[in-house]
Design an enzyme around this catalytic site. Structure first.
Site, PDB file in Angstrom:
ATOM      1  CG  PHE A 264      -1.816   1.231   1.240  1.00 39.08           C
ATOM      2  CD1 PHE A 264      -2.929   1.282   0.410  1.00 39.08           C
ATOM      3  CD2 PHE A 264      -1.541   2.322   2.049  1.00 39.08           C
ATOM      4  CE1 PHE A 264      -3.749   2.403   0.392  1.00 39.08           C
ATOM      5  CE2 PHE A 264      -2.361   3.442   2.048  1.00 39.08           C
ATOM      6  CZ  PHE A 264      -3.477   3.474   1.217  1.00 39.08           C
TER       7      PHE A 264
ATOM      8  CG  ASP B 101       5.752   3.596   1.882  1.00 39.81           C
ATOM      9  OD1 ASP B 101       5.772   4.070   3.031  1.00 39.81           O
ATOM     10  OD2 ASP B 101       4.740   3.632   1.146  1.00 39.81           O
TER      11      ASP B 101
ATOM     12  CE  LYS C  44      -0.706   5.252   7.968  1.00 43.52           C
ATOM     13  NZ  LYS C  44      -0.423   4.774   6.614  1.00 43.52           N
TER      14      LYS C  44
HETATM   15  C1  PLP Z   1      -0.659   5.084   5.218  1.00 47.02           C
HETATM   16  C2  PLP Z   1       0.355   4.725   4.217  1.00 47.02           C
HETATM   17  C3  PLP Z   1       0.529   5.489   3.043  1.00 47.02           C
HETATM   18  C4  PLP Z   1      -0.372   6.657   2.687  1.00 47.02           C
HETATM   19  O1  PLP Z   1      -0.324   7.681   3.632  1.00 47.02           O
HETATM   20  P1  PLP Z   1      -1.498   8.779   3.666  1.00 47.02           P
HETATM   21  O2  PLP Z   1      -1.044   9.748   4.723  1.00 47.02           O
HETATM   22  O3  PLP Z   1      -2.754   8.066   4.033  1.00 47.02           O
HETATM   23  O4  PLP Z   1      -1.586   9.402   2.336  1.00 47.02           O
HETATM   24  C5  PLP Z   1       1.547   5.129   2.174  1.00 47.02           C
HETATM   25  N1  PLP Z   1       2.354   4.081   2.433  1.00 47.02           N
HETATM   26  C6  PLP Z   1       2.214   3.336   3.544  1.00 47.02           C
HETATM   27  C7  PLP Z   1       3.147   2.190   3.789  1.00 47.02           C
HETATM   28  C8  PLP Z   1       1.199   3.617   4.457  1.00 47.02           C
HETATM   29  O5  PLP Z   1       1.037   2.849   5.543  1.00 47.02           O
END
Ligand code: PLP
Length: 392
Positions: free
Chosen positions: A134, A219, A248
């Protein structure tokens, strides 16, 4: 003045786009790892706003720094700079332990969007990404996310992306070519239900990317900033990437994203290539500096490790938990049956907020300040929660 006689959930349904389904609760207040709903019921928050509230709710140091910064200098635009922005960039590079450059934005998707654009400046367009990963919901971030249900309504998405099974180094080696701009991986897949790759996978990814002249991009939006008991989840692998994206937990609840590019990759974006109005805002960067400072002062790296271990060991005692995943305070639990929505609902009723990312998996990403008392309370309630959810 008219009084509104509709309930809060009714008012939500009438006024907010239905992108998330009905909210489970309307929350009004938080303190530490506890939150209260509109009816005054108290909950232990074991999800932390999905790995965001690293310091819990209303941490005095965060309240103080945000208030202080807002009353000093709240926003300036990127025609100007502010001291917290510069200090935060320096601090992040110090934590990474390598020279590079930082771009600030306001969310995870935006951090990935900036990194995605940066990879195009290599002169190549091909990106290799893991299945089940994701990476966010903007058109660019969505192009890097494999889940068909998220993608299909919005195609065509920006192209030249190849998806490979996560953890399969041979598949990665076959997919990456001399035309590949970047290999993008989560060091530990969060939304997929907390998947760790096999030993040596990240090192293999480093080797494959380097051999082909591609950037290695981690990421760390969910895994970063002490969540797994280290500043970044990748550090355990001994590998250094070229790109790191964060969001986050970084702001402890204040929206902020960061794209860190190490070495020469830090100079790929040039004036005019990318921008943002709010990104790197003094309040958000002051908040992030405070988050990092409190993690050090309250020794929350160690706490994530020890509390995480205690939770995992305690929850695994029940035989209806078939596997425990994750590191530190990013925890995935596999259940013996596809009952995770019922388990999350039963937990909520018992006063514990947990999450069900897949039909048979529970995810916990609590504040790093979670107390031993709260851990004990959750462990004591766990068997009854599984009973209540109807797990045999
Ligand atoms: C939550 C998340 C995103 C997206 O972040 P948003 O602040 O919701 O746009 C991207 N990559 C990972 C691994 C995530 O957990």
């Amino acid at each position: 003045m008219t009084t509104n006689t509709a309930s809060w959930p009714e008012r939500y349904a009438a006024s907010l786009m239905n992108t998330f389904g009905p909210p489970k609760l309307i929350l009004t207040r938080g303190e530490g790892a506890h939150v209260w709903d509109e009816n005054g019921k108290e909950y232990v928050d074991l999800l932390g706003g999905i790995a965001v509230n690293a310091l819990g709710h209303a941490h005095p140091a965060l309240v103080e720094s945000v208030s202080q910064q807002m009353s000093t200098l709240g926003h300036v635009s990127n025609f100007f700079a502010s001291q917290p922005q510069i200090e935060l960039a320096e601090k992040l590079l110090e934590l990474v332990g390598a020279a590079g450059k930082v771009f600030f934005s306001n969310s995870g998707s935006e951090a990935n969007e900036a990194a995605f654009k940066l990879t195009r400046r290599t002169g190549r367009t091909h990106v290799v990404v893991a299945e089940e990963a994701f990476h966010g919901r903007t058109m660019g971030a969505l192009a890097l996310t494999s889940k068909e249900a998220y993608r299909a309504p919005f195609e065509p998405l920006p192209g030249n992306v190849t998806f490979v099974p996560y953890g399969d180094a041979d598949a990665l080696a076959s997919a990456v070519t001399d035309e590949t701009a970047a290999v993008l991986l989560e060091p530990l897949q969060g939304e997929a239900g907390v998947n760790a790759p096999p030993e040596g996978y990240l090192a293999a990814a480093r080797e494959i990317a380097s051999r082909r002249g591609a950037l290695l991009w981690f990421d760390e939006i969910q895994t970063g900033i002490a969540r797994t008991g280290a500043w970044f989840a990748y550090t355990e692998s001994g590998v250094t990437p070229d790109l790191i994206t964060l969001a986050k937990g970084l702001g402890g609840g204040i929206p902020i994203g960061a794209t860190i590019a190490l070495g020469a990759a830090g100079d790929l974006l040039e004036p005019g290539n990318h921008g943002t109005t709010f990104g790197g805002n003094p309040v958000a960067t002051a908040a992030a500096l405070t988050v990092l400072d409190v993690i050090e002062k309250e020794e929350l790296l160690e706490r994530a490790t020890t509390v995480g271990r205690r939770l995992r060991e305690g929850l695994a005692i029940d035989p209806r938990v078939t596997e425990v995943r994750g590191r530190g305070l990013l925890i995935g639990l596999d259940l013996a049956a596809n009952a995770s929505p019922a388990v999350a609902a039963a937990a909520l009723e018992q006063g514990f907020i947990i999450n069900n990312p897949t039909p048979n998996r529970i995810r916990l990403a609590p504040p790093l300040v979670l107390s031993d008392v709260d851990v004990d309370a959750f462990l004591a309630a766990w068997p009854a929660i599984l009973d209540k959810a109807g797990l045999p």
